[in-house]
Design a protein around this motif. Structure first.
Motif, PDB file in Angstrom:
ATOM      1  N   PRO A   1      11.226 -21.489 -91.409  1.00  0.00           N
ATOM      2  CA  PRO A   1      12.377 -21.411 -90.503  1.00  0.00           C
ATOM      3  C   PRO A   1      13.388 -22.530 -90.781  1.00  0.00           C
ATOM      4  O   PRO A   1      13.029 -23.704 -90.847  1.00  0.00           O
ATOM      5  CB  PRO A   1      11.752 -21.581 -89.115  1.00  0.00           C
ATOM      6  N   LEU A   2      14.642 -22.139 -90.948  1.00  0.00           N
ATOM      7  CA  LEU A   2      15.719 -23.119 -90.999  1.00  0.00           C
ATOM      8  C   LEU A   2      16.130 -23.512 -89.587  1.00  0.00           C
ATOM      9  O   LEU A   2      16.655 -24.609 -89.365  1.00  0.00           O
ATOM     10  CB  LEU A   2      16.935 -22.562 -91.731  1.00  0.00           C
ATOM     11  N   LEU A   3      15.884 -22.585 -88.648  1.00  0.00           N
ATOM     12  CA  LEU A   3      16.294 -22.781 -87.257  1.00  0.00           C
ATOM     13  C   LEU A   3      15.422 -21.907 -86.382  1.00  0.00           C
ATOM     14  O   LEU A   3      15.118 -20.763 -86.747  1.00  0.00           O
ATOM     15  CB  LEU A   3      17.777 -22.409 -87.125  1.00  0.00           C
ATOM     16  N   GLU A   4      15.016 -22.432 -85.234  1.00  0.00           N
ATOM     17  CA  GLU A   4      14.313 -21.637 -84.235  1.00  0.00           C
ATOM     18  C   GLU A   4      14.952 -21.860 -82.871  1.00  0.00           C
ATOM     19  O   GLU A   4      15.279 -22.993 -82.500  1.00  0.00           O
ATOM     20  CB  GLU A   4      12.822 -21.985 -84.175  1.00  0.00           C
ATOM     21  N   VAL A   5      15.114 -20.759 -82.150  1.00  0.00           N
ATOM     22  CA  VAL A   5      15.730 -20.780 -80.821  1.00  0.00           C
ATOM     23  C   VAL A   5      14.691 -20.348 -79.800  1.00  0.00           C
ATOM     24  O   VAL A   5      13.997 -19.352 -79.989  1.00  0.00           O
ATOM     25  CB  VAL A   5      16.938 -19.822 -80.766  1.00  0.00           C
ATOM     26  N   ARG A   6      14.576 -21.115 -78.713  1.00  0.00           N
ATOM     27  CA  ARG A   6      13.806 -20.674 -77.546  1.00  0.00           C
ATOM     28  C   ARG A   6      14.750 -20.691 -76.353  1.00  0.00           C
ATOM     29  O   ARG A   6      15.294 -21.736 -75.979  1.00  0.00           O
ATOM     30  CB  ARG A   6      12.619 -21.602 -77.264  1.00  0.00           C
ATOM     31  N   ALA A   7      14.965 -19.503 -75.782  1.00  0.00           N
ATOM     32  CA  ALA A   7      15.917 -19.369 -74.689  1.00  0.00           C
ATOM     33  C   ALA A   7      15.669 -18.022 -74.002  1.00  0.00           C
ATOM     34  O   ALA A   7      14.974 -17.164 -74.552  1.00  0.00           O
ATOM     35  CB  ALA A   7      17.348 -19.426 -75.218  1.00  0.00           C
ATOM     36  N   PRO A   8      16.229 -17.812 -72.804  1.00  0.00           N
ATOM     37  CA  PRO A   8      16.208 -16.460 -72.242  1.00  0.00           C
ATOM     38  C   PRO A   8      16.686 -15.455 -73.283  1.00  0.00           C
ATOM     39  O   PRO A   8      17.635 -15.727 -74.026  1.00  0.00           O
ATOM     40  CB  PRO A   8      17.164 -16.569 -71.050  1.00  0.00           C
ATOM     41  N   VAL A   9      16.042 -14.308 -73.339  1.00  0.00           N
ATOM     42  CA  VAL A   9      16.227 -13.397 -74.458  1.00  0.00           C
ATOM     43  C   VAL A   9      17.696 -13.004 -74.659  1.00  0.00           C
ATOM     44  O   VAL A   9      18.151 -12.866 -75.804  1.00  0.00           O
ATOM     45  CB  VAL A   9      15.326 -12.152 -74.303  1.00  0.00           C
ATOM     46  N   ILE A  10      18.456 -12.844 -73.575  1.00  0.00           N
ATOM     47  CA  ILE A  10      19.866 -12.475 -73.743  1.00  0.00           C
ATOM     48  C   ILE A  10      20.610 -13.590 -74.469  1.00  0.00           C
ATOM     49  O   ILE A  10      21.389 -13.339 -75.398  1.00  0.00           O
ATOM     50  CB  ILE A  10      20.540 -12.204 -72.383  1.00  0.00           C
ATOM     51  N   GLU A  11      20.384 -14.822 -74.055  1.00  0.00           N
ATOM     52  CA  GLU A  11      21.072 -15.956 -74.678  1.00  0.00           C
ATOM     53  C   GLU A  11      20.727 -16.060 -76.158  1.00  0.00           C
ATOM     54  O   GLU A  11      21.605 -16.259 -77.019  1.00  0.00           O
ATOM     55  CB  GLU A  11      20.710 -17.254 -73.964  1.00  0.00           C
ATOM     56  N   ALA A  12      19.441 -15.954 -76.461  1.00  0.00           N
ATOM     57  CA  ALA A  12      19.011 -16.083 -77.851  1.00  0.00           C
ATOM     58  C   ALA A  12      19.560 -14.952 -78.712  1.00  0.00           C
ATOM     59  O   ALA A  12      19.965 -15.158 -79.865  1.00  0.00           O
ATOM     60  CB  ALA A  12      17.491 -16.127 -77.926  1.00  0.00           C
ATOM     61  N   GLN A  13      19.592 -13.728 -78.147  1.00  0.00           N
ATOM     62  CA  GLN A  13      20.102 -12.585 -78.906  1.00  0.00           C
ATOM     63  C   GLN A  13      21.575 -12.756 -79.252  1.00  0.00           C
ATOM     64  O   GLN A  13      22.025 -12.423 -80.360  1.00  0.00           O
ATOM     65  CB  GLN A  13      19.924 -11.304 -78.096  1.00  0.00           C
ATOM     66  N   LEU A  14      22.356 -13.293 -78.328  1.00  0.00           N
ATOM     67  CA  LEU A  14      23.791 -13.436 -78.535  1.00  0.00           C
ATOM     68  C   LEU A  14      24.141 -14.404 -79.667  1.00  0.00           C
ATOM     69  O   LEU A  14      25.274 -14.399 -80.158  1.00  0.00           O
ATOM     70  CB  LEU A  14      24.467 -13.895 -77.239  1.00  0.00           C
ATOM     71  N   LEU A  15      23.194 -15.225 -80.098  1.00  0.00           N
ATOM     72  CA  LEU A  15      23.470 -16.219 -81.145  1.00  0.00           C
ATOM     73  C   LEU A  15      23.325 -15.668 -82.562  1.00  0.00           C
ATOM     74  O   LEU A  15      23.796 -16.294 -83.522  1.00  0.00           O
ATOM     75  CB  LEU A  15      22.523 -17.418 -80.995  1.00  0.00           C
ATOM     76  N   GLU A  16      22.693 -14.524 -82.703  1.00  0.00           N
ATOM     77  CA  GLU A  16      22.245 -14.069 -84.020  1.00  0.00           C
ATOM     78  C   GLU A  16      23.347 -14.058 -85.073  1.00  0.00           C
ATOM     79  O   GLU A  16      23.228 -14.674 -86.147  1.00  0.00           O
ATOM     80  CB  GLU A  16      21.643 -12.662 -83.919  1.00  0.00           C
ATOM     81  N   THR A  17      24.426 -13.360 -84.830  1.00  0.00           N
ATOM     82  CA  THR A  17      25.449 -13.179 -85.864  1.00  0.00           C
ATOM     83  C   THR A  17      26.089 -14.508 -86.235  1.00  0.00           C
ATOM     84  O   THR A  17      26.300 -14.795 -87.427  1.00  0.00           O
ATOM     85  CB  THR A  17      26.516 -12.196 -85.367  1.00  0.00           C
ATOM     86  N   LEU A  18      26.402 -15.311 -85.243  1.00  0.00           N
ATOM     87  CA  LEU A  18      27.079 -16.577 -85.503  1.00  0.00           C
ATOM     88  C   LEU A  18      26.214 -17.501 -86.357  1.00  0.00           C
ATOM     89  O   LEU A  18      26.689 -18.053 -87.360  1.00  0.00           O
ATOM     90  CB  LEU A  18      27.438 -17.264 -84.186  1.00  0.00           C
ATOM     91  N   VAL A  19      24.947 -17.689 -85.984  1.00  0.00           N
ATOM     92  CA  VAL A  19      24.120 -18.643 -86.734  1.00  0.00           C
ATOM     93  C   VAL A  19      23.836 -18.126 -88.139  1.00  0.00           C
ATOM     94  O   VAL A  19      23.796 -18.917 -89.102  1.00  0.00           O
ATOM     95  CB  VAL A  19      22.811 -18.988 -85.989  1.00  0.00           C
ATOM     96  N   MET A  20      23.679 -16.819 -88.283  1.00  0.00           N
ATOM     97  CA  MET A  20      23.433 -16.294 -89.627  1.00  0.00           C
ATOM     98  C   MET A  20      24.652 -16.475 -90.517  1.00  0.00           C
ATOM     99  O   MET A  20      24.546 -16.902 -91.677  1.00  0.00           O
ATOM    100  CB  MET A  20      23.033 -14.818 -89.558  1.00  0.00           C
ATOM    101  N   ASN A  21      25.832 -16.155 -90.001  1.00  0.00           N
ATOM    102  CA  ASN A  21      27.053 -16.307 -90.788  1.00  0.00           C
ATOM    103  C   ASN A  21      27.260 -17.745 -91.202  1.00  0.00           C
ATOM    104  O   ASN A  21      27.586 -18.036 -92.355  1.00  0.00           O
ATOM    105  CB  ASN A  21      28.245 -15.797 -89.974  1.00  0.00           C
ATOM    106  N   TYR A  22      27.060 -18.649 -90.279  1.00  0.00           N
ATOM    107  CA  TYR A  22      27.322 -20.060 -90.535  1.00  0.00           C
ATOM    108  C   TYR A  22      26.365 -20.629 -91.576  1.00  0.00           C
ATOM    109  O   TYR A  22      26.771 -21.286 -92.541  1.00  0.00           O
ATOM    110  CB  TYR A  22      27.191 -20.832 -89.222  1.00  0.00           C
ATOM    111  N   ILE A  23      25.081 -20.371 -91.389  1.00  0.00           N
ATOM    112  CA  ILE A  23      24.066 -20.969 -92.258  1.00  0.00           C
ATOM    113  C   ILE A  23      24.044 -20.291 -93.625  1.00  0.00           C
ATOM    114  O   ILE A  23      23.838 -20.949 -94.652  1.00  0.00           O
ATOM    115  CB  ILE A  23      22.692 -20.908 -91.571  1.00  0.00           C
ATOM    116  N   ASN A  24      24.273 -18.987 -93.663  1.00  0.00           N
ATOM    117  CA  ASN A  24      24.303 -18.274 -94.939  1.00  0.00           C
ATOM    118  C   ASN A  24      25.324 -18.905 -95.885  1.00  0.00           C
ATOM    119  O   ASN A  24      25.014 -19.220 -97.040  1.00  0.00           O
ATOM    120  CB  ASN A  24      24.655 -16.808 -94.693  1.00  0.00           C
TER     121      ASN A  24
END
Length: 447
Positions: A113-136
């Motif tokens: 894992p480059l990054l792991e998120v623990r949060a309420p599922v809605i919050e964690a789901q909303l991060l997916e596209t942004l963190v992938m785009n940024y880190i990629n």
């Protein structure tokens, strides 16, 4: 008037539509339990032995600023997909969870894992596209630049790639990734000023062409910029080298280097070097550019070409040979229960994780192990907390620290990891027995 960059109040909308539609579905079902999402890549790009993790700390901090202002929600409402009550919930959204990351510049391997998120599922789901785009983006650029720096074997490498990179965002953020990778300077003025990197450049052929006399063009430029680098190959490279000799030796102008941008760079470098040395101008360096990548750089040096530095642009800035990373952001735990995916070729190990890096008695790095988060090992834990309960808890690290981490770690790893050819055997990454047991239990439950 449209602005060139996404504004801070638009950032939460810079996402895939299904992130928002899934969020509304979670909200409608009252699914607010904590979830763990893990960001990793399944395989290395072609002919890569390692990647440099880059961008993950920055995006973790950015997450704490995400919000949905009313004006942006009104725009979102025009899609006709979202209920008023859900939009009202989004207006109050602030990330409240935890994020663990690999420190910037950490050498990383598949499934770690480059990054792991623990949060309420809605919050964690909303991060997916942004963190992938940024880190990629930043991981690809830093990793490609690292290969060029390794091939240059201590000679400086300058970023010349802005004009052919994939947009302004890539050109700007790439400068920071290049610093982590060990580049010496950049031609990108805004990037240099923003990230504190040395700005460096030479001249274009057009400056020579605009003058009736090449030698006069050299003279004017060298007088204006003492120690400058002059471009030799507008007309006749060797004739231009002789003009540089006259200006430096006979007129005493301060010329720091010359640049070769076309032709047989190795042969031309030898001929120019011979002329300069014969004239007693050993101090004038030779820099080359023009379609270079790590393989071309390595080949030039293997042929003992007398080259003092490299300007590398398109091949590095576009990551031309491997422009994508097989990143995945996957749910590995929900409401305290393991979650996995078992699709062919895309199997997933569930649970929150830690990555441990092992060394032998001489301090040489031998292998890694991926474990469950609570497991302990007599080794270096790589994942560190950056955000806890929505607040930043790790001070921002200077780019120099990320650079030092990257290169100190690489030098302690097996030599094959640093090579441009496929390492045989590949770097060893183990998975703990406890993680494998958790995977088997989850498979049995969902079978």
């Amino acid at each position: 008037m449209h602005t060139l960059w996404p504004q801070s109040d638009e950032l939460a909308l810079l996402t895939d539509l299904y992130e928002l539609t899934m969020a509304q579905a979670y909200w409608a079902e009252r699914m607010h339990e904590p979830a763990v999402f893990s960001l990793f890549f399944r395989k290395l790009p072609a002919h890569r032995n390692v990647m440099l993790a880059c961008g993950q700390e920055h995006v973790a901090r950015l997450v704490t600023e995400l919000h949905f202002p009313r004006a942006q929600l009104d725009r979102l409402d025009t899609l006709g997909l979202f209920k008023g009550d859900f939009l009202a919930w989004l207006e109050g959204f602030r990330f409240s969870g935890d994020i663990h990351v690999l420190p910037e510049g950490t050498p990383v391997f598949p499934h770690e894992p480059l990054l792991e998120v623990r949060a309420p599922v809605i919050e964690a789901q909303l991060l997916e596209t942004l963190v992938m785009n940024y880190i990629n983006l930043e991981t690809l650029l830093a990793s490609k630049a690292m290969r060029v720096v390794l091939a240059a074997d201590g000679r400086p490498v300058v970023d010349f790639g802005m004009r052919r990179m994939h947009g302004m965002d890539a050109a700007l953020r790439g400068v920071r990734a290049y610093q982590v990778a060990g580049l010496t300077a950049t031609s990108n003025v805004l990037g240099a000023l923003r990230y504190g990197m040395q700005a460096s450049g030479t001249m274009a052929h057009s400056f020579i062409q605009a003058h009736h006399d090449e030698e006069e063009a050299f003279r004017l430029y060298a007088r204006l910029y003492p120690g400058t680098t002059l471009l030799l190959d507008t007309y006749d490279t060797l004739a231009a080298a002789d003009k540089v000799i006259r200006l430096a030796r006979d007129e005493g102008l301060d010329i720091g280097a010359v640049r070769l941008d076309s032709g047989d760079l190795g042969a031309l470098a030898r001929q120019v070097r011979s002329r300069f040395d014969t004239a007693g101008l050993q101090r004038i360096r030779i820099v080359v550019s023009g379609g270079l990548d790590e393989h071309a750089v390595q080949a030039l040096l293997a042929a003992d070409a007398p080259i003092d530095g490299f300007g590398v642009g398109t091949e590095m800035g576009s990551v031309a040979d491997a422009p994508t990373l097989d990143l995945a952001y996957k749910l590995t735990e929900y409401a305290g229960e393991p979650r996995l995916k078992n699709s062919p070729g895309k199997q997933l190990v569930p649970g929150a994780k830690q990555v441990w890096r092992f060394r032998d008695g001489d301090g040489r790095i031998t292998h890694d192990e991926i474990t469950r988060r609570h497991e302990q090992r007599d080794a270096e834990p790589l994942l560190v907390p950056v955000v806890e309960q929505g607040a930043i808890v790790r001070p921002e690290q200077p780019v120099a620290s990320a650079h030092d981490l990257a290169w100190n770690t690489l030098q302690a790893m097996p030599a094959a990891v640093r090579g441009l050819r496929d390492a045989e055997p590949a770097y060893r990454v183990d998975t703990s027995a406890a993680l494998l047991k958790l995977r088997d239990q989850a498979l049995a439950e969902f079978d």
